[in-house]
Structure formats: structure tokens, C-alpha cells
Design an enzyme around this catalytic site. Structure first.
Site, PDB file in Angstrom:
ATOM      1  CD  GLU A 134      -2.843  -1.382   2.352  1.00  0.00           C
ATOM      2  OE1 GLU A 134      -2.711  -0.603   3.321  1.00  0.00           O
ATOM      3  OE2 GLU A 134      -3.747  -2.250   2.296  1.00  0.00           O
ATOM      4  CD  GLU A 241      -4.576  -8.042   1.751  1.00  0.00           C
ATOM      5  OE1 GLU A 241      -5.483  -7.367   2.272  1.00  0.00           O
ATOM      6  OE2 GLU A 241      -3.378  -7.719   1.821  1.00  0.00           O
TER       7      GLU A 241
HETATM    8  C1  HXH Z   1      -5.584  -4.770   3.950  1.00  0.00           C
HETATM    9  N1  HXH Z   1      -5.778  -3.354   3.793  1.00  0.00           N
HETATM   10  C2  HXH Z   1      -4.209  -5.113   4.520  1.00  0.00           C
HETATM   11  O1  HXH Z   1      -3.292  -5.363   3.472  1.00  0.00           O
HETATM   12  C3  HXH Z   1      -4.223  -6.345   5.421  1.00  0.00           C
HETATM   13  O2  HXH Z   1      -2.952  -6.507   6.009  1.00  0.00           O
HETATM   14  C4  HXH Z   1      -5.255  -6.226   6.505  1.00  0.00           C
HETATM   15  O3  HXH Z   1      -5.272  -7.407   7.312  1.00  0.00           O
HETATM   16  C5  HXH Z   1      -6.584  -5.971   5.915  1.00  0.00           C
HETATM   17  C6  HXH Z   1      -6.699  -5.316   4.743  1.00  0.00           C
HETATM   18  C7  HXH Z   1      -6.995  -2.929   3.116  1.00  0.00           C
HETATM   19  C8  HXH Z   1      -7.389  -1.544   3.517  1.00  0.00           C
HETATM   20  C9  HXH Z   1      -6.740  -0.477   2.987  1.00  0.00           C
HETATM   21  C10 HXH Z   1      -7.077   0.811   3.364  1.00  0.00           C
HETATM   22  C11 HXH Z   1      -8.079   1.048   4.260  1.00  0.00           C
HETATM   23  C12 HXH Z   1      -8.745  -0.024   4.794  1.00  0.00           C
HETATM   24  C13 HXH Z   1      -8.402  -1.312   4.412  1.00  0.00           C
HETATM   25  O4  HXH Z   1      -8.332   2.357   4.578  1.00  0.00           O
HETATM   26  C14 HXH Z   1      -9.575   2.811   4.674  1.00  0.00           C
HETATM   27  C15 HXH Z   1      -9.926   3.429   5.842  1.00  0.00           C
HETATM   28  C16 HXH Z   1     -11.209   3.921   5.982  1.00  0.00           C
HETATM   29  C17 HXH Z   1     -12.123   3.770   4.943  1.00  0.00           C
HETATM   30  C18 HXH Z   1     -11.748   3.149   3.774  1.00  0.00           C
HETATM   31  C19 HXH Z   1     -10.479   2.675   3.646  1.00  0.00           C
END
Ligand code: HXH
Length: 332
Positions: A134, A241
Site C-alpha cells: 500500500e 486478499e
Molecule cells: C488490507 N488493507 C491489509 O493489506 C491487510 O494486512 C489487513 O489485514 C486488511 C486489509 C486494506 C485496507 C486499505 C485501506 C483502508 C482499509 C483497508 O483504509 C480505509 C480506511 C477507511 C475507509 C476506507 C479505507
């Protein structure tokens, strides 16, 4: 009449690996089920920086070891997740001895120490690492996410991390992993980043498409465009994922105790179409991992709406195959 339930991963043996994100607690309660249906596992949390390296001179590998030992004993592959990320990384990593921002030199030596130790420990046991997770910004007008890694190490932190990981295990496949990977603007930023890493000679072997999607989108065409674009870099693709939330992005209802008939119907159709698409690209896609094992547990039970249950997988809360399962069973 008894119904034989085929193994999901065996039915995809000629296409790609089928994986699941796991927690150590599941290995005892669901170990047999996991071993039947999945031939790849990823630790949902247990290899993240804060879990394995909470303090500068302290590594805690017990939980990660349990997952790797479980997998190795059953000839199940392991994906490593993740080495460099802005979340779930302790504050000490970015600070010097007096609590101020760490110098580039200190950051480089810490990064190397961390990667050597973690990747080195599982050398030969982990077939693919998410080296950087990310790093791209979602907002349209910015490219790199403004993280402490970027601020303290500078733009070449990804090249450094990939080189270090390759040195620590030359046989592991190294991935750049991200979400919103089908959004056309972010897709191009990810494409350009990985292309630039390859131009700089960095050992990047693949792109991880997280696949946190839902029953309404992204469309098959948007997913296809992303696969085509990334595959044009001649790297492997892993879906790292995968889950299909039964809720749309703006939906906030918290009253359900099971998915509605409409949700279940949309989910089956989406799973069928998405896996048909993945099979079309099986010369590029080498691994597809669900971000969980079955509907009894998912990170989406708490995100983005606290305490709201979700049912994003192809096995239900009792570990029984859903209609989605029967729609994706490989027919090759
Ligand atoms: C993943 N991110 C990670 O790679 C993994 O390690 C984890 O266990 C779960 C999901 C996904 C993700 C990315 C950004 C994010 C949320 C999830 O940020 C947000 C925050 C608020 C609203 C929308 C997105």
C-alpha cells in the site's frame, strides 16, 4: 444420498494456488478443513512488523512459526505478509535514541536488519513475500503515499526493500501489494511504480491485487483491465486478499443476522464470473488467496462498520460450502 465435497484447491490444481488468510487459533479448530481446501496460507497479522518485531532488540516469532510449521508439515505454501507498510508498524522504527526522527542511515540499517531476520528465518519456506504494502496514495493528485518510510528513507525505499529481500532469500517471489487496484487512476499509478522499480533493476516478480471487492463492484471489465495492464509488465499476478462483502460502500445497515436472498444471489454470480475471469488469465495469475477461511470469521465483521457481521467467502459460518463454492469449483 451422501454428497462428496471436492477440495477447492485440488479443483484448481491446474490453474493456480488457492489460499486463505489464517490466525494461529484456527489451526487447532479448523486445521483439517484448511488443509483440505487450501494449498496456500497467509498470516492475516502474525508476520506484520509490530507482531514479529515489537521492540528494537526483540523478535517474537512464536505465532508466525506455528503457521509456517503447520503449512510445511502439510506441503501447503506460505505467502509472507508484509515487510514494509505504514500500518501495524511500531513507532520506535521511525525514531532515534532521543525520540526524534530517525536518520536515513539508521532507517536503512533497521530495514536491512528486519528483512534479513524475518525473510532469513523462513528462507525456503515462504514462496512469495509482500515486500511493500500500500505505498500508493488514493487521492488522485498524489502518487506516493506520504508515510514515514517515504519521509525518512526517500523515494528509493522500495528499491532498497526489494533488493534486501532478494538477498535474504533469492528463491522467494517478491510482490508489490495494493488495494483499489482496479480503479483506473490508482491502477496506472501502481503500474507506473512497478514499471519504474523494474527499470531500476529491482527484483520485483509480481503484483498483488488485494481484491477487497463487494457484490456490486468492481465490474468484471474493470478487473479485466487491471489484470491486462499489470500482466503487460510480464510479472506474475497474485490475488492476495480476496473477499466479496455483501454490503456496498455506502451501506451502513447493522440489522442482519444472515445475508438476504438477494445478497446471496448477487454473491454467487459474482464469484462465478470472477473465477471464470481468473481462469482466463491463469498463465499470469499463479495464486488466489481469500482474506479468511470461512464466514465464521472475517476482518470485515468490524470494518468499516463496527460490530456488523459480514459473509464474504464461499464457505458459510458452519464451514459448509455455499452456492458460491459450487459455482467456482474448477472444471478443468
Ligand atoms: C488490507 N488493507 C491489509 O493489506 C491487510 O494486512 C489487513 O489485514 C486488511 C486489509 C486494506 C485496507 C486499505 C485501506 C483502508 C482499509 C483497508 O483504509 C480505509 C480506511 C477507511 C475507509 C476506507 C479505507
Amino acid at each position: 444420498m451422501s454428497t462428496e465435497i471436492p477440495s477447492l484447491s485440488a479443483s484448481y490444481a491446474n490453474s493456480f494456488k488457492i489460499g486463505a488468510a489464517v490466525h494461529t487459533r484456527m489451526l487447532k479448530t479448523e486445521g483439517e478443513f484448511i488443509a483440505k481446501h487450501y494449498n496456500s496460507v497467509t498470516a492475516e497479522n502474525q508476520m506484520k512488523f509490530e507482531e514479529v518485531h515489537p521492540r528494537e532488540h526483540e523478535y517474537t516469532f512464536e505465532a508466525a512459526d506455528e503457521i509456517v510449521d503447520f503449512a510445511v508439515a502439510r506441503a501447503i505454501g506460505v505467502r509472507g505478509h508484509t515487510l514494509v507498510w505504514h500500518n501495524q508498524t511500531p513507532a520506535w522504527v521511525f525514531e532515534d535514541a532521543s525520540g526524534g526522527p530517525a536518520s536515513r542511515e539508521l532507517m536503512l540499517s533497521r530495514l536491512k536488519q528486519h528483512i534479513d531476520t524475518v525473510v532469513g528465518r523462513y528462507k525456503g519456506q515462504i514462496y512469495a513475500w509482500d515486500v511493500v504494502n500500500e505505498a500508493i496514495e488514493d487521492k488522485t493528485d498524489l502518487i506516493m503515499r506520504d508515510t514515514k518510510w517515504l519521509q525518512l528513507l526517500g523515494e528509493d525505499y522500495l528499491v532498497q526493500a526489494f533488493n534486501m529481500a532478494h538477498e535474504a532469500d533469492p528463491d522467494a517471489l517478491l510482490f508489490y501489494n495494493d488495494y483499489n487496484e482496479t480503479d483506473p487512476v490508482k491502477r496506472e499509478k501502481i503500474y507506473n511504480l512497478v514499471r519504474s522499480l523494474l527499470d531500476q533493476g529491482a527484483p520485483v516478480h509480481g503484483i498483488g491485487m488485494q481484491g477487497h471487492w463487494n457484490i456490486h463492484g468492481p465490474s468484471i471489465e474493470e478487473i479485466r483491465q487491471a489484470i491486462e495492464r499489470y500482466a503487460s509488465l510480464d510479472v506474475q499476478l497474485h490475488v492476495t486478499e480476496l473477499d466479496l462483502s455483501v454490503f456496498g460502500h455506502e451501506e451502513r445497515r447493522t440489522d442482519l443476522t444472515e445475508p438476504t436472498a438477494k445478497m446471496a444471489e448477487l454473491q454467487q454470480k459474482r464469484y462465478e464470473d470472477i473465477f471464470a475471469l481468473f481462469r482466463e488469465y491463469q498463465s499470469h495469475i499463479t495464486s488466489v488467496t481469500f482474506w479468511g477461511v470461512a464466514d465464521n470469521y472475517t476482518w470485515l465483521d468490524n470494518f468499516p462498520v463496527r460490530g456488523r457481521k459480514n459473509w464474504p467467502f464461499v464457505f458459510d459460518t458452519q464451514l459448509h460450502p455455499k452456492d458460491s463454492f459450487w459455482r467456482i469449483i474448477g472444471r478443468d
